[in-house]
Design an enzyme around this catalytic site. Structure first.
Site, mmCIF file in Angstrom:
data_model
loop_
_atom_site.group_PDB
_atom_site.id
_atom_site.type_symbol
_atom_site.label_atom_id
_atom_site.label_comp_id
_atom_site.label_asym_id
_atom_site.label_seq_id
_atom_site.Cartn_x
_atom_site.Cartn_y
_atom_site.Cartn_z
ATOM 1 N N PHE A 146 0.870 -1.180 0.000
ATOM 2 C CA PHE A 146 0.000 0.000 0.000
ATOM 3 C C PHE A 146 0.907 1.231 0.000
ATOM 4 O O PHE A 146 1.369 1.682 1.046
ATOM 5 C CB PHE A 146 -0.900 -0.010 1.241
ATOM 6 C CG PHE A 146 -2.128 0.846 1.125
ATOM 7 C CD1 PHE A 146 -3.372 0.282 0.853
ATOM 8 C CD2 PHE A 146 -2.059 2.218 1.296
ATOM 9 C CE1 PHE A 146 -4.515 1.073 0.758
ATOM 10 C CE2 PHE A 146 -3.190 3.012 1.197
ATOM 11 C CZ PHE A 146 -4.424 2.431 0.930
ATOM 12 N N ASP A 155 -1.890 6.633 6.297
ATOM 13 C CA ASP A 155 -2.008 5.364 6.999
ATOM 14 C C ASP A 155 -0.672 4.920 7.590
ATOM 15 O O ASP A 155 0.370 5.005 6.945
ATOM 16 C CB ASP A 155 -2.522 4.298 6.021
ATOM 17 C CG ASP A 155 -3.191 3.134 6.719
ATOM 18 O OD1 ASP A 155 -2.697 2.717 7.769
ATOM 19 O OD2 ASP A 155 -4.216 2.657 6.199
#
Length: 349
Positions: free
Chosen positions: A27, A80
């Site tokens: 990610f 994140d």
């Protein structure tokens, strides 16, 4: 209130499952500020690569390194923790020599570049984010391939991702408890998280209800329409519907949904009645937003990932690349592709 995992899918519920965030390198997010540093000024913009660090933690460490107050370090958006991210931080360091950032040591964090800038970097002040995601252990390659083609043409719902609501929905639960207790909340971060979660949940509910309609992307009298990529909107009238529909079909205009709060919602007549009915039962959250004077706004109902491409590494692993405007969630794209597995599939910072 409909839970995030049960919100209406634009392309139907995915047939297969897959693993999201098997490791942080699956990610990758790169911030796109949309401008370059001025090269002068009392602020310093730093492009930082981080892995396994949340944004606030890095900002606090940077403030400590520079011997300034934590409030003097800002950023355009939270990123994140369980990801590899490149993002910009801004430190107010007036009238000083440029610090030696090679001495800034923080595990999982590296300063890539830095430059002086005239203005503080404020929350939301970025153009967008470029994503590179790897989905693993995909159980139905054919279904994912079909969905990728459909997303390229038809987009996805512009839902706020589950991250917005906190781990296990804690931010939304905090908002509900606050609204019902009427007790003061002095922690500014909690106030911000809870109010944001409340408004985001109401927006998601409105979009969820509209997507249930077969003609969800049909302009109705009183809809608030937005020029693609712009923040302002205007109200559709019945006389203009054919021309406005043509422009929506060509993705020149976007139908928006309400971010409820105080003041006018933006829609009128039939469109306003629909939005009010969609969240009529959510009186507690609506009352909280009114009480705290959170101003109503608008957000596009659909999201069209830009520069979307994909590469199958094998029959069960695909790499996705796409760009999203600021405020949009990559997980809202992924939920249209697979039923996600993995400990960090929906985890927030």
């Amino acid at each position: 209130m409909t839970e995030f995992d049960n919100l209406t899918w634009l392309h139907g519920k995915p047939q297969g499952s897959g693993l999201l965030k098997a490791n942080p390198e699956d990610f990758v997010v790169v911030e796109d500020l949309g401008f370059t540093p001025d090269g002068e000024g009392e602020h310093i913009l730093l492009r930082i690569l981080k892995n396994g660090c949340n944004t606030r933690f890095v900002a606090d460490a940077l403030a400590k390194f520079l011997k300034i107050h934590a409030r003097e370090v800002s950023f355009a958006g939270q990123k994140d923790k369980h990801a590899v991210t490149e993002q910009w931080l801004c430190a107010r360091v007036p009238g000083k020599e440029m610090p030696d950032f090679s001495a800034f040591q923080l595990e999982g964090c590296k300063v890539l570049e830095y430059a002086r800038h005239k203005r503080k970097l404020r929350l939301g002040a970025l153009k967008g984010n470029a994503f590179t995601l790897v989905l693993r252990e995909i159980s139905d390659r054919r279904d994912v391939e079909t969905r990728l083609q459909a997303i390229r043409d038809g987009g996805v719902p512009n839902y706020f991702g589950a991250q917005r609501f906190g781990i296990g929905g804690s931010n939304l639960q905090g908002a509900l408890h606050w609204a019902q207790s009427n007790a003061p909340v002095r922690d500014r971060n909690k106030r911000s998280f809870w109010l944001s979660a409340a408004r985001s949940a109401l927006f998601n509910q409105i979009v969820h209800q509209r997507l249930k309609k077969p003609d969800f992307n049909q302009v109705v009298d009183g809809d608030a329409l937005q020029l693609a990529g712009r923040g302002s909107w205007f109200v559709a009238t019945s006389e203009e519907l054919p021309e406005l529909q043509r422009r929506v079909d060509e993705k020149e205009l976007m139908i928006t949904a309400s971010l409820p709060g105080s003041g006018e919602w933006g829609t009128q007549r039939a469109a306003l009645a629909f939005e009010q009915d969609a969240i009529a039962q959510e009186t507690v959250l609506q009352s909280l937003l009114l009480r705290e004077k959170v101003e109503a706004s608008r957000r596009a109902m659909l999201l069209y990932p830009q520069q979307l491409s994909w590469n199958w590494w094998d029959d069960v692993t695909v790499e996705l690349r796409f760009w999203l405007p600021a405020g949009s969630f990559a997980t809202s794209v992924v939920r249209e592709l697979i039923n996600t597995m993995g400990d960090y599939a929906h985890i927030a910072e």
